[in-house]
Design an enzyme around this catalytic site. Structure first.
Site, mmCIF file in Angstrom:
data_model
loop_
_atom_site.group_PDB
_atom_site.id
_atom_site.type_symbol
_atom_site.label_atom_id
_atom_site.label_comp_id
_atom_site.label_asym_id
_atom_site.label_seq_id
_atom_site.Cartn_x
_atom_site.Cartn_y
_atom_site.Cartn_z
ATOM 1 N N GLY A 48 21.605 -26.657 37.149
ATOM 2 C CA GLY A 48 22.608 -25.630 36.838
ATOM 3 C C GLY A 48 22.068 -24.228 36.633
ATOM 4 O O GLY A 48 22.766 -23.248 36.872
ATOM 5 N N GLU A 103 19.051 -21.431 30.615
ATOM 6 C CA GLU A 103 20.093 -22.443 30.784
ATOM 7 C C GLU A 103 21.368 -21.843 31.345
ATOM 8 O O GLU A 103 21.628 -20.648 31.193
ATOM 9 C CB GLU A 103 20.398 -23.105 29.430
ATOM 10 N N ASP A 104 22.147 -22.694 31.966
ATOM 11 C CA ASP A 104 23.458 -22.273 32.450
ATOM 12 C C ASP A 104 24.476 -22.288 31.324
ATOM 13 O O ASP A 104 25.214 -21.337 31.117
ATOM 14 C CB ASP A 104 23.921 -23.172 33.613
ATOM 15 N N ASP A 107 26.929 -26.808 25.770
ATOM 16 C CA ASP A 107 28.217 -27.427 25.486
ATOM 17 C C ASP A 107 28.097 -28.114 24.117
ATOM 18 O O ASP A 107 28.268 -27.469 23.087
ATOM 19 C CB ASP A 107 28.529 -28.402 26.624
ATOM 20 N N LYS A 135 29.660 -22.845 24.549
ATOM 21 C CA LYS A 135 30.987 -23.248 24.051
ATOM 22 C C LYS A 135 30.856 -23.557 22.567
ATOM 23 O O LYS A 135 30.601 -24.708 22.199
ATOM 24 C CB LYS A 135 31.473 -24.504 24.779
ATOM 25 N N PHE A 156 36.208 -27.159 30.783
ATOM 26 C CA PHE A 156 35.196 -27.424 31.807
ATOM 27 C C PHE A 156 35.215 -26.305 32.854
ATOM 28 O O PHE A 156 36.262 -25.970 33.390
ATOM 29 C CB PHE A 156 35.440 -28.772 32.469
ATOM 30 N N VAL A 157 34.046 -25.734 33.127
ATOM 31 C CA VAL A 157 33.956 -24.630 34.082
ATOM 32 C C VAL A 157 33.001 -24.975 35.223
ATOM 33 O O VAL A 157 32.114 -25.813 35.067
ATOM 34 C CB VAL A 157 33.489 -23.323 33.392
ATOM 35 N N ASP A 163 28.411 -27.307 38.270
ATOM 36 C CA ASP A 163 29.086 -28.174 39.234
ATOM 37 C C ASP A 163 30.158 -29.041 38.601
ATOM 38 O O ASP A 163 30.166 -29.276 37.394
ATOM 39 C CB ASP A 163 28.069 -29.119 39.878
ATOM 40 N N ARG A 169 28.751 -25.337 42.971
ATOM 41 C CA ARG A 169 27.635 -24.585 42.384
ATOM 42 C C ARG A 169 27.480 -23.216 43.039
ATOM 43 O O ARG A 169 26.969 -22.278 42.421
ATOM 44 C CB ARG A 169 26.317 -25.349 42.547
HETATM 45 P P1 IMP Z 1 25.306 -30.408 26.399
HETATM 46 O O1 IMP Z 1 24.188 -31.372 26.197
HETATM 47 O O2 IMP Z 1 26.625 -31.024 26.021
HETATM 48 O O3 IMP Z 1 25.090 -29.078 25.715
HETATM 49 O O4 IMP Z 1 25.467 -30.174 27.961
HETATM 50 C C1 IMP Z 1 24.466 -29.591 28.697
HETATM 51 C C2 IMP Z 1 24.669 -29.707 30.183
HETATM 52 O O5 IMP Z 1 25.930 -30.294 30.559
HETATM 53 C C3 IMP Z 1 24.674 -28.342 30.821
HETATM 54 O O6 IMP Z 1 23.378 -27.874 31.059
HETATM 55 C C4 IMP Z 1 25.463 -28.596 32.098
HETATM 56 O O7 IMP Z 1 24.625 -29.090 33.096
HETATM 57 C C5 IMP Z 1 26.473 -29.649 31.685
HETATM 58 N N1 IMP Z 1 27.772 -29.021 31.329
HETATM 59 C C6 IMP Z 1 28.265 -28.799 30.098
HETATM 60 N N2 IMP Z 1 29.470 -28.188 30.147
HETATM 61 C C7 IMP Z 1 29.731 -27.986 31.461
HETATM 62 C C8 IMP Z 1 30.833 -27.370 32.163
HETATM 63 O O8 IMP Z 1 31.817 -26.850 31.606
HETATM 64 N N3 IMP Z 1 30.737 -27.374 33.524
HETATM 65 C C9 IMP Z 1 29.677 -27.913 34.192
HETATM 66 N N4 IMP Z 1 28.630 -28.486 33.572
HETATM 67 C C10 IMP Z 1 28.657 -28.530 32.222
HETATM 68 MG MG MG Z 2 22.186 -27.361 32.595
#
Ligand code: IMP
Ligand code: MG
Length: 184
Positions: A48, A103-104, A107, A135, A156-157, A163, A169
């Site tokens: 990402g 990072e992208d 979440d 978020k 979700f984006v 993706d 992407r």
């Molecule tokens: P986390 O562990 O929940 O913080 O999620 C981390 C990873 O989940 C990110 O680096 C993304 O690859 C994926 N992710 C989380 N939210 C989104 C979203 O809204 N769209 C797409 N990928 C997401």
């Molecule tokens: Mg990521």
């Protein structure tokens, strides 16, 4: 790929490519100021963060190196599993390095908090995080993030590296998908 290629699949554009570009310029200026006189190792989290890394790194004036890690916390769905696996590790020795994770999106924060602890155990001088999106309302663990592009609602984006089931992407903006995309 752009808005017109999305047909009925796009719900809305959340952040335009101009907004993203402007914010990345500001973040790069902060990074240049904060790390003046040092040499950074940017660690991109595949897949990402590819777009953020490409655009943010080209706005940084300091000398940098780049390395990449691939971790997995998601399948093809839209909810974090909380389980993190290293799919590809760094090639660089982190001893004494100033590391900036790129990072992208953050979440739940589960991926990043795990990654932070993992990289900090390798003897770096410092480890900080730069993320395009965060978020805050979705956070399950607190992660100290030095550079945040945009705080967004917990929806979700896709686009700009992000993706849904490996698609979208290559959108130049960040947007949300119409409900029928998930239903199909
Ligand atoms: P986390 O562990 O929940 O913080 O999620 C981390 C990873 O989940 C990110 O680096 C993304 O690859 C994926 N992710 C989380 N939210 C989104 C979203 O809204 N769209 C797409 N990928 C997401
Ligand atoms: Mg990521």
């Amino acid at each position: 790929m752009d808005v017109q290629d999305m047909g009925q699949d796009l719900e809305k554009v959340l952040l335009s490519k101009e907004q993203i570009d402007t914010r990345l310029t500001e973040m790069a200026a902060e990074i240049d100021a904060d790390y003046a006189g040092r040499e950074l190792l940017l660690v991109g989290v595949l897949r990402g963060a590819v777009m953020v890394m490409a655009d943010l790194s080209r706005k940084i004036h300091l000398p940098i190196e780049m390395d990449w890690m691939a971790v997995s916390s998601y399948g093809s769905g839209t909810k974090s599993s909380g389980v993190v696996r290293i799919l590809k590790d760094l090639d660089t020795d982190l001893h004494g390095r100033d590391v900036l994770i790129v990072e992208d999106i953050i979440d739940s924060g589960l991926t990043l908090s795990w990654l932070l602890a993992n990289l900090r155990s390798r003897g770096p001088a410092s480890v900080e995080i730069a993320t395009l999106l965060r978020k805050p309302e979705a956070a399950k663990v607190a992660v100290d993030v030095r550079y945040v592009g945009f705080d967004i609602a917990p929806e979700f984006v896709v686009g700009y590296g992000l993706d849904y089931a490996e698609r979208y992407r290559h959108l130049p903006f960040v947007g949300t998908l119409a409900p029928h995309v998930y239903g199909g």
